[in-house]
Design an enzyme around this catalytic site. Structure first.
Site, PDB file in Angstrom:
ATOM      1  N   LYS A 254      28.625  10.253  61.390  1.00  0.00           N
ATOM      2  CA  LYS A 254      29.093   9.000  62.012  1.00  0.00           C
ATOM      3  C   LYS A 254      28.103   7.923  61.571  1.00  0.00           C
ATOM      4  CE  LYS A 254      28.737   6.179  64.870  1.00  0.00           C
ATOM      5  NZ  LYS A 254      28.460   4.747  64.527  1.00  0.00           N
TER       6      LYS A 254
ATOM      7  N   GLU B 239      14.912  10.719  64.594  1.00  0.00           N
ATOM      8  CA  GLU B 239      14.064   9.818  63.809  1.00  0.00           C
ATOM      9  C   GLU B 239      14.229   8.450  64.435  1.00  0.00           C
ATOM     10  OE1 GLU B 239      12.115  10.603  61.338  1.00  0.00           O
ATOM     11  OE2 GLU B 239      12.761  12.643  60.929  1.00  0.00           O
TER      12      GLU B 239
ATOM     13  N   CYS C 199      11.872   1.334  59.494  1.00  0.00           N
ATOM     14  CA  CYS C 199      11.270   1.907  60.702  1.00  0.00           C
ATOM     15  C   CYS C 199       9.782   2.177  60.512  1.00  0.00           C
ATOM     16  CB  CYS C 199      11.999   3.178  61.084  1.00  0.00           C
ATOM     17  SG  CYS C 199      12.238   4.262  59.676  1.00  0.00           S
TER      18      CYS C 199
ATOM     19  N   GLU D 169       9.044  -2.780  68.670  1.00  0.00           N
ATOM     20  CA  GLU D 169       9.570  -2.817  67.306  1.00  0.00           C
ATOM     21  C   GLU D 169      10.467  -4.051  67.161  1.00  0.00           C
ATOM     22  OE1 GLU D 169      12.584   0.137  66.115  1.00  0.00           O
ATOM     23  OE2 GLU D 169      11.306   0.471  64.375  1.00  0.00           O
TER      24      GLU D 169
HETATM   25  P1  NAD Z   1      21.024   2.258  66.997  1.00  0.00           P
HETATM   26  O1  NAD Z   1      20.283   3.244  67.776  1.00  0.00           O
HETATM   27  O2  NAD Z   1      21.618   1.108  67.694  1.00  0.00           O
HETATM   28  O3  NAD Z   1      22.238   2.951  66.206  1.00  0.00           O
HETATM   29  C1  NAD Z   1      22.043   4.077  65.393  1.00  0.00           C
HETATM   30  C2  NAD Z   1      23.331   4.865  65.350  1.00  0.00           C
HETATM   31  O4  NAD Z   1      23.614   5.352  66.656  1.00  0.00           O
HETATM   32  C3  NAD Z   1      24.544   4.069  64.914  1.00  0.00           C
HETATM   33  O5  NAD Z   1      25.384   4.871  64.114  1.00  0.00           O
HETATM   34  C4  NAD Z   1      25.235   3.775  66.238  1.00  0.00           C
HETATM   35  O6  NAD Z   1      26.611   3.573  66.108  1.00  0.00           O
HETATM   36  C5  NAD Z   1      24.945   5.030  67.012  1.00  0.00           C
HETATM   37  N1  NAD Z   1      25.032   4.905  68.473  1.00  0.00           N
HETATM   38  C6  NAD Z   1      24.815   3.799  69.232  1.00  0.00           C
HETATM   39  N2  NAD Z   1      25.002   4.092  70.542  1.00  0.00           N
HETATM   40  C7  NAD Z   1      25.320   5.410  70.609  1.00  0.00           C
HETATM   41  C8  NAD Z   1      25.605   6.301  71.670  1.00  0.00           C
HETATM   42  N3  NAD Z   1      25.608   5.901  72.943  1.00  0.00           N
HETATM   43  N4  NAD Z   1      25.885   7.591  71.381  1.00  0.00           N
HETATM   44  C9  NAD Z   1      25.870   8.027  70.104  1.00  0.00           C
HETATM   45  N5  NAD Z   1      25.619   7.219  69.050  1.00  0.00           N
HETATM   46  C10 NAD Z   1      25.346   5.928  69.295  1.00  0.00           C
HETATM   47  O7  NAD Z   1      20.017   1.816  65.861  1.00  0.00           O
HETATM   48  P2  NAD Z   1      20.246   0.727  64.736  1.00  0.00           P
HETATM   49  O8  NAD Z   1      20.096  -0.607  65.365  1.00  0.00           O
HETATM   50  O9  NAD Z   1      21.461   1.013  63.957  1.00  0.00           O
HETATM   51  O10 NAD Z   1      19.001   1.041  63.780  1.00  0.00           O
HETATM   52  C11 NAD Z   1      17.758   0.511  63.972  1.00  0.00           C
HETATM   53  C12 NAD Z   1      16.817   1.504  64.617  1.00  0.00           C
HETATM   54  O11 NAD Z   1      16.745   2.702  63.853  1.00  0.00           O
HETATM   55  C13 NAD Z   1      15.402   1.006  64.678  1.00  0.00           C
HETATM   56  O12 NAD Z   1      14.870   1.249  65.941  1.00  0.00           O
HETATM   57  C14 NAD Z   1      14.670   1.833  63.638  1.00  0.00           C
HETATM   58  O13 NAD Z   1      13.319   1.993  63.821  1.00  0.00           O
HETATM   59  C15 NAD Z   1      15.397   3.104  63.708  1.00  0.00           C
HETATM   60  N6  NAD Z   1      15.207   3.867  62.479  1.00  0.00           N
HETATM   61  C16 NAD Z   1      14.378   4.964  62.499  1.00  0.00           C
HETATM   62  C17 NAD Z   1      14.153   5.693  61.345  1.00  0.00           C
HETATM   63  C18 NAD Z   1      13.250   6.885  61.328  1.00  0.00           C
HETATM   64  O14 NAD Z   1      13.334   7.659  60.383  1.00  0.00           O
HETATM   65  N7  NAD Z   1      12.427   7.140  62.315  1.00  0.00           N
HETATM   66  C19 NAD Z   1      14.762   5.318  60.175  1.00  0.00           C
HETATM   67  C20 NAD Z   1      15.577   4.187  60.181  1.00  0.00           C
HETATM   68  C21 NAD Z   1      15.800   3.492  61.361  1.00  0.00           C
END
Ligand code: NAD
Length: 462
Positions: free
Chosen positions: A170, A245, A279, A369
């Site tokens: 997804k 992650e 990230c 962040e």
């Molecule tokens: P997000 O958590 O909003 O979304 C990530 C994914 O989760 C998306 O596909 C979203 O549709 C899904 N999602 C959202 N709500 C959900 C729910 N209730 N149940 C299941 N899935 C759900 O994050 P974002 O804004 O897309 O990405 C940015 C974040 O990702 C930042 O905090 C960044 O640090 C983190 N990130 C971490 C890493 C790592 O490897 N540690 C890598 C890249 C990004």
């Protein structure tokens, strides 16, 4: 504007169960460039069933054959590298050169690394009177963010498939097009039907339905700590394996013996890269108080050069969020030395490359962040103080240490509470385990450690 239909389920593009769509917007000019179906629980269910049906045969496929399919996937991705780069540029807004060098090239390297690992990994070992088999965890749900849209998916799909798992992906709602491109590549690579499935949709709808589905054995999530926490709670309820992650607030520690100009310039470049949407970005620069003024001046000059070289952030909400953090930094007393909250251009979700001086460890911009092109520079008195500040957040994803000699930098790095540290500007290594200490996550991706995440052991005693 192109209306993309269907979900890739069970080896074919199938019509979505519902009528709703998600608009994909180009962050540079704010134009809608396409739509994809907004998947529902029904689509998720179909995808998980397909993955379950495909699991026994794929899990029993010899690792060398799985390796051959992954090598084919790598080759298809390599042949489509230009298309990948253009797609990521269109939906994420990153400059084309960066899309080519990173968004396209890294997933190709990662797919290639798992083609090799699948062929060479020991899926069986002996210990005493036991033989230990490393078996696939089962059906994996992969939920991914938009910041490195193809890399984040391939970093889950390649090891999961190498391990013998099947998967339902997804992708983030902002960047579904490159995920669809991957589905096409999987098909072309001859990966059997149902081994890889793609459901586009909203996080709280399709994402949540996927994490909650009883037919899923493991959830591998990359995204924000807030959503990661919810996913871990859902997984715990069903005792599913979970890999997370999450966010980061990494420290770039410049020790007094370091080449200051180099450390500052590389540090600024690191934060501005991908418009700060990394990230593991070193968003806190720690400089000894005797070198502080010089470092601030160097950083301000370096950041000014990025003015029109970085792309926008991904969407309007993210732009408002980042600007809100910049305003908060000013309100809490930090000193702006480059950039600021005001709009850089009339159109597009741009944020000025921003540098704050006089940041103290307790400020919001030093703790949370931001996920935008914003650097905070803090000063420290001595090494113990630097260590306290570096380790003084809830995160622990990455970091950097600069020193006159490597041993000094390594000694400091060993005391940092973080999953990876770049020593004097060490390069990204796609074989090194990537993942977080503390609230930056659970588990590791990439290389052999990333493969082990998707395996469970069975011991046979003789
Ligand atoms: P997000 O958590 O909003 O979304 C990530 C994914 O989760 C998306 O596909 C979203 O549709 C899904 N999602 C959202 N709500 C959900 C729910 N209730 N149940 C299941 N899935 C759900 O994050 P974002 O804004 O897309 O990405 C940015 C974040 O990702 C930042 O905090 C960044 O640090 C983190 N990130 C971490 C890493 C790592 O490897 N540690 C890598 C890249 C990004």
């Amino acid at each position: 504007m192109k209306a993309h239909d269907g979900m890739y389920i069970g080896g074919a593009w199938r019509p979505a169960a519902g009528q709703d769509v998600i608009e994909v917007v180009n962050p540079v000019d704010e134009r809608v460039i396409g739509t994809v179906p907004a998947g529902t629980a029904e689509d998720v269910d179909a995808a998980v069933r397909a993955a379950r049906a495909a699991l026994p045969a794929w899990a029993a496929t010899p690792p060398t054959e799985r390796a051959a399919r992954l090598a084919a996937l790598r080759d298809v991705l390599a042949a489509r590298a230009d298309e990948i780069a253009e797609t990521v540029t269109a939906e994420l807004g990153s400059p084309l050169k960066f899309s080519q060098a990173v968004h396209a090239a890294v997933p190709i390297a990662v797919a290639g690394s798992y083609a090799e690992l699948a062929a060479t990994y020991s899926f069986e070992e002996k210990t005493g009177n036991s033989v230990v088999h490393h078996e696939p965890v089962g059906v994996v749900a992969a939920i991914t963010p938009w910041n490195y849209p193809l890399h984040q998916i391939v970093a889950k799909v390649a090891p999961a498939l190498a391990a013998g798992c099947t998967i339902v992906v997804k992708p983030a709602e902002d960047t579904p097009l490159v995920a669809r491109l991957l589905a096409g590549a999987v098909h072309e690579a001859g990966i059997p039907a149902g081994v890889f499935n793609l459901v586009t949709g909203l996080g709280p709808v399709a994402g949540q339905a996927l994490a909650e589905h009883p037919g899923v054995d493991m959830v591998s999530f990359t995204g924000s700590t807030a959503v990661g926490r919810r996913i871990a709670a859902v997984a715990a309820g069903q005792v599913k394996k979970v890999a997370l992650e999450l966010g980061g607030k990494s420290a770039n520690v410049i020790l007094p013996s370091a080449d200051l100009a180099k450390a500052v310039n590389v540090g600024v470049a690191n934060v501005m890269s991908n418009s700060g949407q990394t990230c593991s970005a070193w968003t806190r620069m720690l400089v000894h108080r005797h070198q502080y003024d010089e470092a601030v001046e160097l950083a301000a000059t370096a950041a000014a050069k990025y003015g029109d070289r970085i792309g926008p952030v991904v969407n309007a909400k993210q732009q408002a969020r980042v600007r809100g953090y910049i305003e908060k930094g000013v309100a809490e007393g930090a000193r702006l030395v480059a950039g600021g909250p005001e709009a850089q251009r009339e159109k597009g979700y741009f944020v000025s490359p921003t540098v704050f001086a006089d940041v103290t460890p307790d400020m919001t911009i030093a703790q949370e962040e931001i996920f935008g092109p914003v650097l905070s520079i803090l000063s420290y008195d001595d090494e113990e103080d630097a260590l306290r500040i570096a380790n003084g957040t809830v995160y622990g994803l990455a970091g950097a240490v600069w020193a006159g000699d490597e041993e000094e930098a390594v000694a400091f790095a060993r005391r940092m509470e973080t999953g990876q540290v770049d020593i004097n500007g060490g390069r990204f290594n796609p074989l090194a385990p990537f993942g977080g200490y503390k609230q930056s996550g659970v588990g590791r991706e990439l290389g052999v450690h990333g493969l082990a995440e998707y395996l469970q052991t069975k011991s046979l005693q003789f």
